[in-house]
Design an enzyme around this catalytic site. Structure first.
Site, PDB file in Angstrom:
ATOM      1  N   SER A   9      15.346 -32.249 -10.004  1.00 25.48           N
ATOM      2  CA  SER A   9      14.801 -31.063 -10.676  1.00 25.48           C
ATOM      3  C   SER A   9      14.007 -30.129  -9.764  1.00 25.48           C
ATOM      4  O   SER A   9      13.712 -29.000 -10.168  1.00 25.48           O
ATOM      5  CB  SER A   9      13.908 -31.472 -11.846  1.00 25.48           C
ATOM      6  N   LYS A  35      15.533 -26.905  -9.342  1.00 20.90           N
ATOM      7  CA  LYS A  35      15.408 -25.889 -10.399  1.00 20.90           C
ATOM      8  C   LYS A  35      14.502 -24.748  -9.933  1.00 20.90           C
ATOM      9  O   LYS A  35      14.655 -23.599 -10.341  1.00 20.90           O
ATOM     10  CB  LYS A  35      14.858 -26.514 -11.686  1.00 20.90           C
ATOM     11  N   TYR A  92      25.698 -27.523 -11.509  1.00 19.03           N
ATOM     12  CA  TYR A  92      24.355 -28.076 -11.740  1.00 19.03           C
ATOM     13  C   TYR A  92      24.207 -29.438 -11.064  1.00 19.03           C
ATOM     14  O   TYR A  92      23.180 -29.721 -10.434  1.00 19.03           O
ATOM     15  CB  TYR A  92      24.117 -28.180 -13.250  1.00 19.03           C
ATOM     16  N   TYR A 113       7.381 -30.712 -16.789  1.00 22.29           N
ATOM     17  CA  TYR A 113       7.877 -30.960 -18.157  1.00 22.29           C
ATOM     18  C   TYR A 113       6.714 -31.196 -19.137  1.00 22.29           C
ATOM     19  O   TYR A 113       5.782 -30.392 -19.182  1.00 22.29           O
ATOM     20  CB  TYR A 113       8.852 -32.153 -18.195  1.00 22.29           C
ATOM     21  N   VAL A 135      13.344 -36.231 -10.684  1.00 19.80           N
ATOM     22  CA  VAL A 135      13.515 -37.666 -10.926  1.00 19.80           C
ATOM     23  C   VAL A 135      13.954 -38.450  -9.687  1.00 19.80           C
ATOM     24  O   VAL A 135      14.063 -39.673  -9.733  1.00 19.80           O
ATOM     25  CB  VAL A 135      14.490 -37.978 -12.095  1.00 19.80           C
TER      26      VAL A 135
HETATM   27  N1  GLN Z   1      19.674 -34.015 -12.521  1.00 17.63           N
HETATM   28  C1  GLN Z   1      18.667 -34.470 -13.406  1.00 17.63           C
HETATM   29  C2  GLN Z   1      19.076 -34.290 -14.860  1.00 17.63           C
HETATM   30  O1  GLN Z   1      19.667 -33.322 -15.191  1.00 17.63           O
HETATM   31  C3  GLN Z   1      17.400 -33.739 -13.111  1.00 17.63           C
HETATM   32  C4  GLN Z   1      16.275 -34.169 -14.008  1.00 17.63           C
HETATM   33  C5  GLN Z   1      14.954 -34.233 -13.326  1.00 17.63           C
HETATM   34  O2  GLN Z   1      14.821 -34.313 -12.102  1.00 17.63           O
HETATM   35  N2  GLN Z   1      13.933 -34.283 -14.145  1.00 17.63           N
HETATM   36  O3  GLN Z   1      18.840 -35.119 -15.681  1.00 17.63           O
END
Ligand code: GLN
Length: 307
Positions: free
Chosen positions: A61, A64, A186, A242, A260
Site C-alpha cells: 500500500s 498508493k 494494481y 487506514y 502490508v
Molecule cells: N496489495 C494489498 C491489497 O490490496 C495492499 C494492502 C495494504 O498494503 N494494506 O490488499
C-alpha cells in the site's frame, strides 16, 4: 542520529513475535518475520541507516502514495470527483461504505480509492507499470528498481475482494477501464520492491516542498508543486494508516503511509523522511515494530537541533 537509530533497533527487538506477517497474499507469508530495518534521509543530503535498511521488501500500500501523486499531477483537482479525502475508519479492504456512498471511496489510500487512482492512471498510460517505475527510478536514483512478478501473481490469483470492489465501483460508473485490467495494474503496482534507504530517498520531495533531492544532496526536479506536497502530507496524516490513522497520528505526529509488506514511510516536513520495515503486522495491517520505531524516533529526536 545514528546512535538514536541504534537505540531504537535494540529496543524494538523485544517486539519480535508480537505481530504476524501478512498471509492473505500467499507469497508475503513466506517472508522471514524477524527483520527490522530503518533509514533516515535529511533534506540536507545526510542519510542514516540501521539494520536491514538495504533488504528489498514489497511496498504494497505504500505504492498508493506514489500512484496518487502521479494521478494528482495528471488530472489535478478533477480527481476529487471520483474519490474523497476523509479517513474511512474502516479496514483498508473494507467494502461497507462503498454502497452507501455510491461507489465513491473515502480516500485514495484505502484499496477502493487506490483502485480508482489506478483506473485514472490506466486510462493515461498504456504501460502503467513502466510509467510508475520510471517515476520511482528517477526519485530513488536507481535504474534497477522493479516489481516482483511472483508476488504480483500471488496477489492477482487471490484478489477476489479487490475484484469485487472494482466491479462494484464499475456498476456506479466510477471505473472507466475493465476491472481485470485495473486489477492487473494494481497488483503489479503493489508488488514494487524497495529497501528502506530507497524509500526514504524516494519520498524526500514531500519533506522538501515538492522538490526532489538527489542522493548527493543537490536539489533535483520539482516533482510536485509545494502546494500539492503540503496537501499530500495532510492526507497522509489523516488517512495513511487506514483505521489506525488517528492512533498513528497521535503516536508519531507525522504524515505516514503503511503497507502490508511491513513498511512505513514518514515525512518530517522541512526536515527529513524516515522509512522503516519490519514484516510482522498488527491486526490492522500495520508494522508493529515500524509503529514503535517511529513513535520512539519522535520522542528521541529534536529535529530543530539538526542532530
Ligand atoms: N496489495 C494489498 C491489497 O490490496 C495492499 C494492502 C495494504 O498494503 N494494506 O490488499
Amino acid at each position: 542520529m545514528q546512535a538514536i537509530l541504534q537505540q531504537i533497533q535494540s529496543e524494538a527487538q523485544s517486539l519480535f513475535g508480537k505481530g504476524q506477517v501478512a498471509s492473505y497474499i500467499p507469497a508475503l507469508a513466506q517472508v522471514p518475520p524477524r527483520q527490522f530495518g530503518m533509514a533516515v534521509a535529511r533534506v540536507d543530503g545526510r542519510t542514516y541507516e540501521v539494520g536491514a535498511a538495504h533488504t528489498p521488501f514489497s511496498l504494497q500500500s505504500i505504492t498508493k502514495l506514489f500512484a496518487f501523486v502521479l494521478a494528482l499531477k495528471l488530472v489535478g483537482d478533477e480527481l476529487w470527483l471520483r474519490v474523497g479525502r476523509e479517513p474511512s475508519g474502516a479496514a483498508f479492504n473494507s467494502m461497507v461504505q462503498l454502497e452507501t456512498e455510491k461507489g465513491i471511496p473515502r480516500n485514495p489510500f484505502i484499496n477502493a480509492g487506490a483502485l480508482v487512482i489506478t483506473d485514472i492512471l490506466t486510462t493515461r498510460y498504456a504501460h502503467l507499470d513502466i510509467a510508475l517505475l520510471g517515476a520511482l527510478r528517477r526519485l530513488t536514483d536507481d535504474a534497477n528498481l522493479s516489481w516482483n512478478a511472483r508476488i504480483a501473481k500471488s496477489e492477482r490469483d487471490t484478489a477476489h475482494r479487490n475484484m469485487a470492489m472494482a466491479y462494484f465501483m464499475k456498476s456506479y460508473g466510477n471505473l472507466v477501464n475493465p476491472p481485470e485490467l485495473v486489477l492487473d495494474n494494481y497488483c503489479r503496482q503493489c508488488a514494487i520492491e524497495m529497501n528502506c534507504a530507497q524509500l526514504a530517498q524516494a519520498t524526500l520531495f514531500l519533506a522538501n516542498q515538492g522538490r526532489d533531492i538527489s542522493k548527493d544532496g543537490h536539489p533535483g526536479e520539482q516533482f510536485l508543486s509545494a502546494d500539492a506536497a503540503r496537501r499530500v502530507n495532510a492526507l497522509l496524516l489523516t488517512c495513511g494508516a487506514y483505521d489506525a490513522a488517528g492512533d498513528f497520528a497521535y503516536r508519531t505526529g507525522l504524515p505516514i503511509k503503511t503497507g502490508v509488506g511491513g513498511g512505513i514511510v514518514a515525512v518530517v516536513p522541512g526536515k527529513a523522511t524516515v522509512a522503516v520495515w519490519a514484516p510482522e503486522l498488527d491486526g490492522k495491517g500495520n508494522s508493529v515494530l515500524g509503529g514503535f520505531a517511529l513513535e520512539r524516533l519522535g520522542e528521541l529526536v529534536d529535529w530543530e537541533a539538526g542532530v
